[in-house]
Each structure stands twice: as C-alpha cells, then as structure tokens.
Design an enzyme around this catalytic site. Structure first.
Site, mmCIF file in Angstrom:
data_model
loop_
_atom_site.group_PDB
_atom_site.id
_atom_site.type_symbol
_atom_site.label_atom_id
_atom_site.label_comp_id
_atom_site.label_asym_id
_atom_site.label_seq_id
_atom_site.Cartn_x
_atom_site.Cartn_y
_atom_site.Cartn_z
ATOM 1 C CG HIS A 252 21.593 1.521 -19.223
ATOM 2 N ND1 HIS A 252 22.594 1.743 -20.134
ATOM 3 C CD2 HIS A 252 21.591 0.180 -19.006
ATOM 4 C CE1 HIS A 252 23.159 0.592 -20.459
ATOM 5 N NE2 HIS A 252 22.580 -0.365 -19.781
HETATM 6 C C1 BDR Z 1 17.798 0.438 -21.568
HETATM 7 O O1 BDR Z 1 17.232 -0.836 -21.851
HETATM 8 C C2 BDR Z 1 16.564 -1.335 -20.740
HETATM 9 O O2 BDR Z 1 16.757 -2.708 -20.582
HETATM 10 C C3 BDR Z 1 17.060 -0.528 -19.565
HETATM 11 O O3 BDR Z 1 16.026 -0.416 -18.597
HETATM 12 C C4 BDR Z 1 17.389 0.808 -20.158
HETATM 13 O O4 BDR Z 1 16.267 1.660 -20.207
HETATM 14 C C5 BDR Z 1 19.292 0.348 -21.789
HETATM 15 O O5 BDR Z 1 19.555 0.000 -23.114
#
Ligand code: BDR
Ligand code: CA
Length: 328
Positions: A252
């Site tokens: 992500h």
């Molecule tokens: C986001 O949520 C967090 O757990 C990850 O680091 C990322 O920024 C994804 O939904």
C-alpha cells in the site's frame, strides 16, 4: 533536481518498506519524516522510523519528528493483529548466531520540535516545493491545516495512501484503515482545497509482493535490506496464508512513494471525494462522485484519484531500489 518530500508515517511493515523506497530513490530528497499514531502508538512509530534508518549506512539521516498521539476524536485502535505488536512483524524474535538480537534497539533521536513545527519550518524554507507523502491516518495534516491554513497553502502537493473508492474497505465493508482511524482528520484534509493525489485500495491491492518472491528471490541476495524484508513480512504472511490463496504483502504505502518517484505509474482521474463521519455503518468511508453525469452537475473535483496502476512496472521499481541485484 530531486523532489523535496516529507514522509508522514505510522510504521507499519508497508510504511517501513515505503520509507526505504523513498530514502533509496535519487528522484526524491527526503527533507523530514514525521510520525503519527495509527498502526502503532506514535512512540512506537517514531522508534520504528529509527529502526528503518539504522538499516541504511548513510548518515546524516533526515530529521524525524513525533506527531499526534491520538486521532482527533476516535480512540486509537492500532493494527497489531496485522503488523505485529511492534508494528514491524515482531523483530525482537530474531537472533544472530551468537544469540545477540539481529535488530538491536535503534538510536532514537527525534527532532526537538514536534511534527507540525518541523513541517511549517520546511514550508517556509521551500514554499511551493514540498510534496507531503502521507502514509498513515491524516491527524498531523489536519492539525496543521487547523493551526495555519495559510502556511499549508505552501505545500506543493499532498500524496496520500488512503480510501477505497470503487472497492470494499479493509477495516469495515466500506472503510480503509488510514481514513477509518481518523475520519474527522481525513474530512478536513479532503475539504481543505489543497492539491491532493489519492492512492486508494483500488490500486494498492494490485501491487503485491509474494512470499515466493521474498523467499526465493530476495532472501538469497543476502543483503541487510533483503533480510529485513524477509523478517518484517513473515508475521503478516503467516496471517495472510490462512486467508489468501497466494500469500503476499500488499505494498500500500510503497505505492504512494512510488507515485512521487514516477507519476506515470498511475492513471489519475480528477474526482470529488468526501469522507463520511456520521454513518452508523459507513463512518470512514470515502465517498466519490462517480455518477456518469455532466461535470457541471457535480461538485468540482478536489482530488486526483488513482484509478489504475502499472503494477508490474511498480514492482520492478521497488525491487530495483530495495533489492538491486534482483531487478528484472
Ligand atoms: C494502510 O493501513 C495501514 O495498515 C497500512 O500501513 C497502510 O497505510 C492500508 O489500508
Ligand atoms: Ca501506513
């Protein structure tokens, strides 16, 4: 000339990989790293940034400043179930052959001023030049906007990982973690009029590093960063192994940094997006106006939203920067 960036982050395994991508990319000049509570407490997030920095030989490190320790209204619910108790896959369990820790406690030297003063300071020094890359809940950004909206006009661009536009959420059926953790802050940012580039789950779910690639291609490199990728992702991979057909880490946050490095990786569409803060079942939802009607009948777009990604090219970039010998 490299682009000046500030990375606002809550490491988090994928945040850690995103930081490495930013720090190892010559296209970017990381002017500062600011921390925020989210995946872990803000103190743990700050410590984890130094843990990542300690993997890199090069000093001086960019200044690291501690930010918000709680969302604007919500109680903080961390994501230990996904990222491990320490946010980095429980690294304390790894030892060297002589039984000393493979990841000794890092040296923690946060900047004396907090995240927002450091941000304002850099905006004053480089007006219009800074890209702010937000990889966690938007609490620091919202507080900065509330404190000095005029100063924030000096931001060149905000690139944020967050939201789920045309796909389900990952915390609730409709909400993504960073937005859900602090919806009031997210609403302030989306309503701020600042130039936003949004990297939502719609595209981040398409960039995945498989367990097979980690174990068969990255581990054999025998590099420090390669070993960190193996160790920090193992906990999450165990979790995903039970629920996914092909166990993999979703990149992500690295994708949001990737966009700063190479904007052509994403197809961006101007859209109007707002954040639901009331709904009984929809709190934290990013609501985009996707109606197929004439543009003048809709609210003016307030964000450029990533709709598609060249996943293969991004993964090549990621591998080339973090695991140089394995680039394909
Ligand atoms: C986001 O949520 C967090 O757990 C990850 O680091 C990322 O920024 C994804 O939904
Ligand atoms: Ca994050």
């Amino acid at each position: 000339m490299p682009i000046r960036v500030i990375i606002d982050t809550d490491p988090g395994v994928d945040d850690a990989l995103a930081l490495l991508l930013g720090l190892l990319s010559p296209e970017l000049q990381v002017e500062a790293i600011t921390t925020v509570c989210g995946n872990v407490s803000v103190d743990m997030a700050t410590r984890n940034v130094f843990r990542v920095l300690s993997l890199l030989a090069e000093k001086p490190w960019p200044p690291v400043a501690r930010g918000a320790d709680r969302p604007l209204k919500n109680e903080l619910k961390t994501a230990a179930a996904v990222h491990g108790e320490d946010g980095l896959g429980n690294l304390e369990r790894y030892q060297l052959p002589d039984s000393s820790p493979r990841y000794p406690d890092p040296e923690i030297l946060p900047a004396p001023q907090g995240a927002i003063p450091l941000l304002f300071n850099l905006l004053d020094r480089f007006p219009g030049e800074i890209s702010l890359i937000a990889l966690g809940p938007l609490t620091n950004l919202a507080q900065a906007i509330l404190r000095d909206p005029g100063r924030m006009q000096q931001v060149g661009e905000i690139i944020l990982m967050g939201g789920a536009i045309g796909v389900p959420g990952n915390v609730t059926p409709v909400a993504e973690f960073n937005i859900y953790t602090d919806p009031e802050a997210a609403q302030i940012v989306f309503r701020s009029g600042l130039p936003l580039t949004v990297v939502p789950l719609d595209v981040t779910r398409q960039v995945r590093l498989t367990r097979k690639a980690i174990l068969e291609e990255i581990q054999p490199l025998g590099t420090r960063i390669g070993q960190f990728i193996v160790d920090s992702t193992a906990y999450s991979l165990e979790l995903f192994e039970r629920i996914e057909e092909i166990p993999a880490i979703t990149l992500h946050d690295p994708l949001a940094v990737g966009v700063a490095v190479d904007p052509s990786l994403l197809n961006l569409k101007p859209l109007f997006v707002d954040v639901e803060i009331q709904g009984e079942m929809t709190r934290g939802m990013t609501v985009a106006d996707l109606r197929p009607i004439a543009a003048d009948l809709k609210a003016k777009p307030n964000a450029r939203v990533a709709r598609t990604v060249d996943g293969k090219r991004f993964l090549n970039l990621f591998r080339e920067r973090l695991c140089p010998e394995s680039s394909s």
